[in-house]
Design a protein around this motif. Structure first.
Motif, PDB file in Angstrom:
ATOM      1  N   GLY A  51     -15.725  78.863-122.015  1.00 34.09           N
ATOM      2  CA  GLY A  51     -14.329  79.209-121.761  1.00 34.09           C
ATOM      3  C   GLY A  51     -13.350  78.284-122.439  1.00 34.09           C
ATOM      4  O   GLY A  51     -13.677  77.533-123.369  1.00 34.09           O
ATOM      5  N   ALA A  52     -12.131  78.331-121.946  1.00 32.36           N
ATOM      6  CA  ALA A  52     -11.038  77.598-122.584  1.00 32.36           C
ATOM      7  C   ALA A  52     -11.282  76.097-122.616  1.00 32.36           C
ATOM      8  O   ALA A  52     -10.882  75.408-123.559  1.00 32.36           O
ATOM      9  CB  ALA A  52      -9.733  77.898-121.837  1.00 32.36           C
ATOM     10  N   GLY A  75     -15.057  74.248-130.463  1.00 28.44           N
ATOM     11  CA  GLY A  75     -14.425  75.184-131.385  1.00 28.44           C
ATOM     12  C   GLY A  75     -14.496  76.639-130.997  1.00 28.44           C
ATOM     13  O   GLY A  75     -13.794  77.478-131.566  1.00 28.44           O
ATOM     14  N   VAL A  76     -15.327  76.985-130.009  1.00 28.22           N
ATOM     15  CA  VAL A  76     -15.481  78.370-129.563  1.00 28.22           C
ATOM     16  C   VAL A  76     -15.582  78.393-128.041  1.00 28.22           C
ATOM     17  O   VAL A  76     -16.048  77.424-127.428  1.00 28.22           O
ATOM     18  CB  VAL A  76     -16.738  79.044-130.179  1.00 28.22           C
ATOM     19  CG1 VAL A  76     -16.564  79.266-131.669  1.00 28.22           C
ATOM     20  CG2 VAL A  76     -17.991  78.227-129.892  1.00 28.22           C
ATOM     21  N   PRO A  77     -15.160  79.504-127.404  1.00 28.45           N
ATOM     22  CA  PRO A  77     -15.248  79.567-125.944  1.00 28.45           C
ATOM     23  C   PRO A  77     -16.651  79.866-125.431  1.00 28.45           C
ATOM     24  O   PRO A  77     -16.962  79.587-124.278  1.00 28.45           O
ATOM     25  CB  PRO A  77     -14.301  80.719-125.595  1.00 28.45           C
ATOM     26  CG  PRO A  77     -14.331  81.591-126.801  1.00 28.45           C
ATOM     27  CD  PRO A  77     -14.459  80.674-127.973  1.00 28.45           C
ATOM     28  N   LEU A  78     -17.505  80.444-126.309  1.00 27.41           N
ATOM     29  CA  LEU A  78     -18.870  80.771-125.908  1.00 27.41           C
ATOM     30  C   LEU A  78     -19.842  80.147-126.910  1.00 27.41           C
ATOM     31  O   LEU A  78     -20.266  80.789-127.872  1.00 27.41           O
ATOM     32  CB  LEU A  78     -19.069  82.290-125.840  1.00 27.41           C
ATOM     33  CG  LEU A  78     -20.450  82.759-125.360  1.00 27.41           C
ATOM     34  CD1 LEU A  78     -20.702  82.310-123.924  1.00 27.41           C
ATOM     35  CD2 LEU A  78     -20.560  84.289-125.464  1.00 27.41           C
ATOM     36  N   PHE A 104      -8.790  84.067-128.032  1.00 27.11           N
ATOM     37  CA  PHE A 104     -10.177  84.449-128.264  1.00 27.11           C
ATOM     38  C   PHE A 104     -10.558  85.718-127.514  1.00 27.11           C
ATOM     39  O   PHE A 104      -9.948  86.084-126.516  1.00 27.11           O
ATOM     40  CB  PHE A 104     -11.128  83.297-127.914  1.00 27.11           C
ATOM     41  CG  PHE A 104     -11.028  82.813-126.484  1.00 27.11           C
ATOM     42  CD1 PHE A 104     -11.687  83.466-125.459  1.00 27.11           C
ATOM     43  CD2 PHE A 104     -10.281  81.683-126.166  1.00 27.11           C
ATOM     44  CE1 PHE A 104     -11.631  83.018-124.148  1.00 27.11           C
ATOM     45  CE2 PHE A 104     -10.207  81.219-124.851  1.00 27.11           C
ATOM     46  CZ  PHE A 104     -10.881  81.887-123.848  1.00 27.11           C
ATOM     47  N   ARG A 105     -11.588  86.372-128.040  1.00 27.42           N
ATOM     48  CA  ARG A 105     -12.091  87.584-127.405  1.00 27.42           C
ATOM     49  C   ARG A 105     -12.758  87.238-126.071  1.00 27.42           C
ATOM     50  O   ARG A 105     -13.267  86.137-125.886  1.00 27.42           O
ATOM     51  CB  ARG A 105     -13.117  88.254-128.335  1.00 27.42           C
ATOM     52  CG  ARG A 105     -13.532  89.638-127.871  1.00 27.42           C
ATOM     53  CD  ARG A 105     -14.570  90.241-128.797  1.00 27.42           C
ATOM     54  NE  ARG A 105     -14.965  91.566-128.348  1.00 27.42           N
ATOM     55  CZ  ARG A 105     -16.051  92.198-128.757  1.00 27.42           C
ATOM     56  NH1 ARG A 105     -16.848  91.636-129.627  1.00 27.42           N
ATOM     57  NH2 ARG A 105     -16.336  93.400-128.303  1.00 27.42           N
TER      58      ARG A 105
END
Length: 333
Positions: A39-40, A47-50, A77-78
């Motif tokens: 997540g956030a 660099g990515v939420p997942l 982000f998606r």
């Protein structure tokens, strides 16, 4: 010993995660938790939420429990939830909705199961900007996915002594896409003579749900309608704070509440862990720990009957107080 991935999420996710893990531990279930973050809160570091490590953990363990993860509206982000369902092919979203003790609602004896196709429809994210004033989204429905989710719904009804599956579409308008979903459901229904089959348009379904929800049993819907109608059904039984969920595929299953991450109350000991706890009960049933699942559910129900409730469901208890009451009630179940 069960090896299970736990995605702690963000916002209120960590605190309700800790509460649920402690309740499960006190129920005597031997679980080796592979705790992951998403997540956030992880974007700044990774660099990515997942991160890929979360996907890899779920693929390895096959079973996961997940707290809410923030999804920005209209930007950013998606959805992590959508990405997880796609990456793991969690094609079936299962949302049982039923009344809980001592929670005031407009209706009694509601017991509806929403089965939502989880991988396509508008949630496939096929969009384009045609010009500065026009955007386009493509609604993709396939026979393969439609028949698979219909088979899941009828199998669920058969195994859980449900009497009816009602397919919900807008096939009078979306004649090709929703029409294909409806046709697929009709074809699968022919294989299940002991389960009644019914059809309804989604707008009529919403009206009927708020007039007489007790007429429905299992609802079968494409992705978008399933998302909307499942939240409507949650509203019938007390809101998203008590709404459990499961995402099930052929190789993996992920159990999660359907409410948001509520960052405005994060860290204030105000969160309601009920939805995550009920999702965990479904997970325990799924892995064969039905006795522990029943004990936790009884302890939760007894806590509610005693009037110990968090603010969102009409009480004043803090998250920690609610958790401790459930653990005390576990000792006498």
């Amino acid at each position: 010993m069960h090896n299970i991935t736990f995605v702690r999420g963000d916002g209120i996710g960590p605190e309700i995660s800790d509460a649920v893990m402690e309740i499960i531990k006190n129920a005597g279930v031997d679980i080796n938790w592979d705790v992951q973050t998403a997540g956030a809160d992880v974007i700044e570091e990774e660099g990515v939420p997942l991160p890929e490590r979360v996907i890899n953990s779920l693929k390895k363990n096959k079973i996961g429990l997940k707290s809410p993860v923030t999804t920005p509206i209209g930007k950013g982000f998606r959805s992590v939830n959508v990405q997880l369902r796609k990456e793991l092919n969690l094609y079936a979203n299962l949302r049982p909705c039923y009344n809980l003790p001592n929670i005031k609602t407009r209706y009694d004896n509601v017991d509806i199961v929403v089965v939502r196709e989880n991988t396509e429809d508008l949630y496939a994210g096929i969009e384009r900007q045609i010009d500065e004033n026009t955007a386009e989204s493509i609604k993709r429905i396939t026979r393969e996915a439609s028949e698979k989710i219909a088979e899941f719904a009828f199998n669920y009804a058969l195994k859980n002594n449900r009497k009816e599956v009602c397919v919900v579409t807008k096939a009078n308008i979306c004649k090709l896409s929703d029409g294909l979903f409806l046709e697929s459901a009709r074809n699968i229904a022919k294989k299940y003579n002991s389960v009644n089959f019914r059809e309804i348009l989604v707008d009529n379904c919403c009206m009927q749900l708020v007039q007489d929800p007790n007429q429905f049993d299992v609802l079968l819907l494409p992705n978008l309608y399933g998302d909307i109608v499942s939240d409507l059904c949650a509203g019938l039984v007390g809101g998203l704070g008590v709404a459990q969920g499961a995402n099930i595929g052929d190789e993996c299953a992920l159990f999660e509440p359907v409410h948001g991450s509520a960052p405005d109350i994060a860290g204030k000991d105000l969160a309601n862990p009920t939805a995550l706890l009920l999702s965990a009960v479904e997970m325990l049933n799924y892995i064969g720990e039905t006795k522990a699942g029943a004990h936790i559910k009884d302890a939760l129900f007894n806590t509610l009957k005693q009037g110990i409730k968090t603010k969102d469901i009409g009480g004043s208890a803090k998250c920690s107080e609610f958790k401790e009451s459930i653990i005390r009630n576990l000792q006498v179940c």
